[in-house]
Each structure stands twice: as C-alpha cells, then as structure tokens.
Write a protein that holds these residues in place. Sequence first.
Motif, PDB file in Angstrom:
ATOM      1  N   GLU A  37       0.847  -1.189   0.000  1.00 57.74           N
ATOM      2  CA  GLU A  37       0.000   0.000   0.000  1.00 57.74           C
ATOM      3  C   GLU A  37       0.886   1.244   0.000  1.00 57.74           C
ATOM      4  O   GLU A  37       2.011   1.233   0.509  1.00 57.74           O
ATOM      5  CB  GLU A  37      -0.938   0.019   1.208  1.00 57.74           C
ATOM      6  N   VAL A  38       0.396   2.307  -0.595  1.00 54.06           N
ATOM      7  CA  VAL A  38       1.136   3.562  -0.636  1.00 54.06           C
ATOM      8  C   VAL A  38       1.107   4.194   0.744  1.00 54.06           C
ATOM      9  O   VAL A  38       0.032   4.419   1.320  1.00 54.06           O
ATOM     10  CB  VAL A  38       0.532   4.528  -1.672  1.00 54.06           C
ATOM     11  N   ILE A  39       2.289   4.463   1.306  1.00 51.32           N
ATOM     12  CA  ILE A  39       2.354   5.110   2.618  1.00 51.32           C
ATOM     13  C   ILE A  39       2.924   6.527   2.521  1.00 51.32           C
ATOM     14  O   ILE A  39       2.914   7.265   3.496  1.00 51.32           O
ATOM     15  CB  ILE A  39       3.168   4.261   3.620  1.00 51.32           C
ATOM     16  N   TYR A  40       3.420   6.877   1.327  1.00 52.94           N
ATOM     17  CA  TYR A  40       3.861   8.259   1.094  1.00 52.94           C
ATOM     18  C   TYR A  40       3.893   8.517  -0.409  1.00 52.94           C
ATOM     19  O   TYR A  40       4.335   7.664  -1.188  1.00 52.94           O
ATOM     20  CB  TYR A  40       5.262   8.508   1.655  1.00 52.94           C
ATOM     21  N   SER A  41       3.437   9.684  -0.824  1.00 51.39           N
ATOM     22  CA  SER A  41       3.563  10.068  -2.226  1.00 51.39           C
ATOM     23  C   SER A  41       3.362  11.567  -2.399  1.00 51.39           C
ATOM     24  O   SER A  41       2.375  12.133  -1.907  1.00 51.39           O
ATOM     25  CB  SER A  41       2.545   9.319  -3.093  1.00 51.39           C
ATOM     26  N   ASP A  42       4.310  12.195  -3.077  1.00 51.44           N
ATOM     27  CA  ASP A  42       4.114  13.567  -3.535  1.00 51.44           C
ATOM     28  C   ASP A  42       4.331  13.632  -5.052  1.00 51.44           C
ATOM     29  O   ASP A  42       4.699  14.666  -5.596  1.00 51.44           O
ATOM     30  CB  ASP A  42       5.025  14.552  -2.792  1.00 51.44           C
ATOM     31  N   LEU A  43       4.089  12.485  -5.725  1.00 50.87           N
ATOM     32  CA  LEU A  43       4.246  12.426  -7.171  1.00 50.87           C
ATOM     33  C   LEU A  43       3.095  13.160  -7.860  1.00 50.87           C
ATOM     34  O   LEU A  43       1.951  13.084  -7.416  1.00 50.87           O
ATOM     35  CB  LEU A  43       4.266  10.972  -7.666  1.00 50.87           C
ATOM     36  N   PRO A  44       3.398  13.853  -8.952  1.00 50.01           N
ATOM     37  CA  PRO A  44       2.316  14.441  -9.737  1.00 50.01           C
ATOM     38  C   PRO A  44       1.510  13.352 -10.431  1.00 50.01           C
ATOM     39  O   PRO A  44       2.050  12.309 -10.792  1.00 50.01           O
ATOM     40  CB  PRO A  44       3.065  15.318 -10.754  1.00 50.01           C
ATOM     41  N   THR A  45       0.203  13.578 -10.590  1.00 52.48           N
ATOM     42  CA  THR A  45      -0.670  12.605 -11.245  1.00 52.48           C
ATOM     43  C   THR A  45      -1.528  13.306 -12.295  1.00 52.48           C
ATOM     44  O   THR A  45      -2.246  14.241 -11.970  1.00 52.48           O
ATOM     45  CB  THR A  45      -1.591  11.921 -10.225  1.00 52.48           C
ATOM     46  N   PRO A  46      -1.440  12.869 -13.550  1.00 54.34           N
ATOM     47  CA  PRO A  46      -0.489  11.877 -14.071  1.00 54.34           C
ATOM     48  C   PRO A  46       0.915  12.464 -14.152  1.00 54.34           C
ATOM     49  O   PRO A  46       1.090  13.687 -14.055  1.00 54.34           O
ATOM     50  CB  PRO A  46      -1.047  11.569 -15.459  1.00 54.34           C
TER      51      PRO A  46
ATOM     52  N   GLY B  81       9.807  24.160  -0.698  1.00 53.16           N
ATOM     53  CA  GLY B  81       9.208  23.656  -1.923  1.00 53.16           C
ATOM     54  C   GLY B  81      10.060  22.678  -2.696  1.00 53.16           C
ATOM     55  O   GLY B  81       9.552  21.970  -3.554  1.00 53.16           O
ATOM     56  N   PHE B  82      11.357  22.607  -2.417  1.00 59.94           N
ATOM     57  CA  PHE B  82      12.233  21.732  -3.199  1.00 59.94           C
ATOM     58  C   PHE B  82      12.410  20.374  -2.519  1.00 59.94           C
ATOM     59  O   PHE B  82      13.505  19.977  -2.156  1.00 59.94           O
ATOM     60  CB  PHE B  82      13.587  22.393  -3.436  1.00 59.94           C
ATOM     61  N   GLN B  83      11.302  19.682  -2.347  1.00 64.49           N
ATOM     62  CA  GLN B  83      11.348  18.322  -1.821  1.00 64.49           C
ATOM     63  C   GLN B  83      11.385  17.340  -2.990  1.00 64.49           C
ATOM     64  O   GLN B  83      10.723  17.536  -4.006  1.00 64.49           O
ATOM     65  CB  GLN B  83      10.131  18.054  -0.936  1.00 64.49           C
ATOM     66  N   PRO B  84      12.154  16.251  -2.881  1.00 60.28           N
ATOM     67  CA  PRO B  84      12.214  15.262  -3.964  1.00 60.28           C
ATOM     68  C   PRO B  84      10.854  14.615  -4.224  1.00 60.28           C
ATOM     69  O   PRO B  84      10.017  14.517  -3.324  1.00 60.28           O
ATOM     70  CB  PRO B  84      13.222  14.226  -3.442  1.00 60.28           C
ATOM     71  N   LEU B  85      10.654  14.194  -5.450  1.00 64.37           N
ATOM     72  CA  LEU B  85       9.400  13.549  -5.832  1.00 64.37           C
ATOM     73  C   LEU B  85       9.506  12.044  -5.568  1.00 64.37           C
ATOM     74  O   LEU B  85      10.053  11.288  -6.376  1.00 64.37           O
ATOM     75  CB  LEU B  85       9.104  13.817  -7.307  1.00 64.37           C
ATOM     76  N   PHE B  86       8.965  11.614  -4.425  1.00 51.65           N
ATOM     77  CA  PHE B  86       9.061  10.231  -3.990  1.00 51.65           C
ATOM     78  C   PHE B  86       7.682   9.603  -3.870  1.00 51.65           C
ATOM     79  O   PHE B  86       6.679  10.281  -3.594  1.00 51.65           O
ATOM     80  CB  PHE B  86       9.707  10.133  -2.592  1.00 51.65           C
ATOM     81  N   GLU B  87       7.668   8.279  -3.997  1.00 56.81           N
ATOM     82  CA  GLU B  87       6.521   7.466  -3.602  1.00 56.81           C
ATOM     83  C   GLU B  87       7.068   6.270  -2.839  1.00 56.81           C
ATOM     84  O   GLU B  87       8.082   5.690  -3.237  1.00 56.81           O
ATOM     85  CB  GLU B  87       5.731   6.972  -4.804  1.00 56.81           C
ATOM     86  N   VAL B  88       6.434   5.910  -1.730  1.00 57.32           N
ATOM     87  CA  VAL B  88       6.855   4.757  -0.939  1.00 57.32           C
ATOM     88  C   VAL B  88       5.656   3.843  -0.726  1.00 57.32           C
ATOM     89  O   VAL B  88       4.603   4.278  -0.254  1.00 57.32           O
ATOM     90  CB  VAL B  88       7.432   5.181   0.433  1.00 57.32           C
ATOM     91  N   LYS B  89       5.817   2.573  -1.106  1.00 60.14           N
ATOM     92  CA  LYS B  89       4.829   1.548  -0.819  1.00 60.14           C
ATOM     93  C   LYS B  89       5.435   0.586   0.195  1.00 60.14           C
ATOM     94  O   LYS B  89       6.662   0.402   0.229  1.00 60.14           O
ATOM     95  CB  LYS B  89       4.441   0.784  -2.093  1.00 60.14           C
ATOM     96  N   ALA B  90       4.612  -0.034   1.009  1.00 63.52           N
ATOM     97  CA  ALA B  90       5.120  -0.992   2.006  1.00 63.52           C
ATOM     98  C   ALA B  90       4.069  -2.070   2.232  1.00 63.52           C
ATOM     99  O   ALA B  90       2.929  -1.977   1.784  1.00 63.52           O
ATOM    100  CB  ALA B  90       5.467  -0.273   3.307  1.00 63.52           C
ATOM    101  N   GLN B  91       4.499  -3.113   2.969  1.00 61.67           N
ATOM    102  CA  GLN B  91       3.611  -4.230   3.267  1.00 61.67           C
ATOM    103  C   GLN B  91       3.324  -4.284   4.764  1.00 61.67           C
ATOM    104  O   GLN B  91       4.114  -3.822   5.556  1.00 61.67           O
ATOM    105  CB  GLN B  91       4.235  -5.540   2.811  1.00 61.67           C
TER     106      GLN B  91
END
Length: 260
Positions: free
Chosen positions: A33-42, A250-260
């Motif tokens: 499941e996604v536990i963190y994301s600041d990725l743009p969509t799409p 504002g200059f935070q890296p674009l990350f997504e983290v999923k975990a189990q």
Amino acid sequence: MIGKIPSRVAKLTMAAFALVAAFAVSSAAAAPEVIYSDLPTPIPGNVVSLGFEATQTSSFGGQVEFGATARNNPKISVIMSSWACQSGTWSEKNCETAPGAKFEWPITFSVNAVGPGNSVGALLGSGSKAFKIAYRPSYSPKCFSTSVGTWNHKGECSNGKAVKLTLPLKIANLPSKAIVTISYNTSDYGATPQRPQACNSEPQGCPYDSLNVGVQDGFANPAGTLPTVGAFPAPDIAYADGAPEEEWTGFQPLFEVKAQ
C-alpha cells in the motif's frame, strides 16, 4: 448415479478449500500500500529537477512522514529528469535520440532515521540497481519558438524527460518519519567520480551528467505540492550530500513509498 462422498474425503476437501481461502486472504493482506507520495498525477512529460553534475551534488533527499499502516519492505520510487541526448545536446536544436533508446546507470536508494534537530540518523537500509534510463526525445520542430532544443509532449516543450525509477528495500518496522535519499556518480561528483571517460570528449557528453532528481516546483509554488499520502514534516529542509540544508522551501524530492 453419484454415490455418497466418504466423510474422510469430504473433510480433506474442506481442509484444502480452507487452506486455499486462507492463502488468498493472506496474499491480499500482504499487497503493498502507498504510505507516502508527492508524485504528480499523471506524471507529466518533465518535472522541475536538480542536476548533480551541474550543482556539484552527490546525493539528495528529503524527510517524509508516512501515512497508512504498512511499515515493512518499502518499495521506493523517484521521478528523475533525463536531459541526455544520444547525439547533440539539450541546449541546442540538434538533439537526436532513437525511439526507446536508453542508457544504463547505477543509482542508490537509502533510508535513514531522523536524528536530533532533523539531522541524518542511523541507516535503516539501502540498495543499488543499474537502471535502464530513457534518453530524452529528439528536438521537436514544433518547439521552434524556444531558444533551446526542447522536445514536445502533448503541446508542452521540455528540456528533459520525466522517468520513474523504483527499487524495493528490505527494511522491517519503518519509523513514522524517515529521510529518503538518492545518490549516484557523475563525471566529477559522487562516491566515485567517473572522469575521464570517452563520453567526456564527445559533444553530447556523458548521459549521467544530464540526469537530474525531480523536485517540487519551489519557484512556481513556494509552498510545494502537499503529499497525497503522508506529509512533509520539514518542508524547508532538504538533504544534500548527507547533511540538512535549510531554506529549501518547496524543493522536496518527488518520492513514492509503498510498504507491506
């Protein structure tokens, strides 16, 4: 005519069915499941980015606060921006890249605990992989009005191409907050600077020198784009070369983290 099923066979059949059902439930429960994301969509054709070779940087990361409940075996994704051309350069209208062309380069993902005063704490886990990374597409004549050799993506002219890279790490019991970092070598920076290489003397240069880490758009949106899952616990701090850097609003890296 079908006879009566012996009770022993019936019990074995029910036991097997229960085992399959339990396995299916267990597998569903273990889905990441996604536990963190600041990725743009799409994900757009390109993103604002920080270039390691251009800014004399060896590693770059940000502090994240996890949402949801999963905390094991994180799978980390980052958006990179590739400005490399197979021939020619991004800054001129001579960039040429064969469709689907990629270069290979190792990148390291690291997760650290948050230390006192937002310092970089103990290493929780890291991993490296030689990723196949897309070159940016060739210069587009549709972008003739720009002064540099941009490419066209759905009517928008860009210098680089957004690329999503993902790497799973074996970490158990992630804390509520952590520092996620990306690191790699360029010609003059990193754990092992690469110069001299044959590509250093070629007009297009070495592709890894034109590889950037995607970040929030701090110029256009000083507050940054809030994560859709999780939070920015220290939005004014980024981590360059293993140390916290103040005033990176504002200059935070674009990350997504999923975990189990």
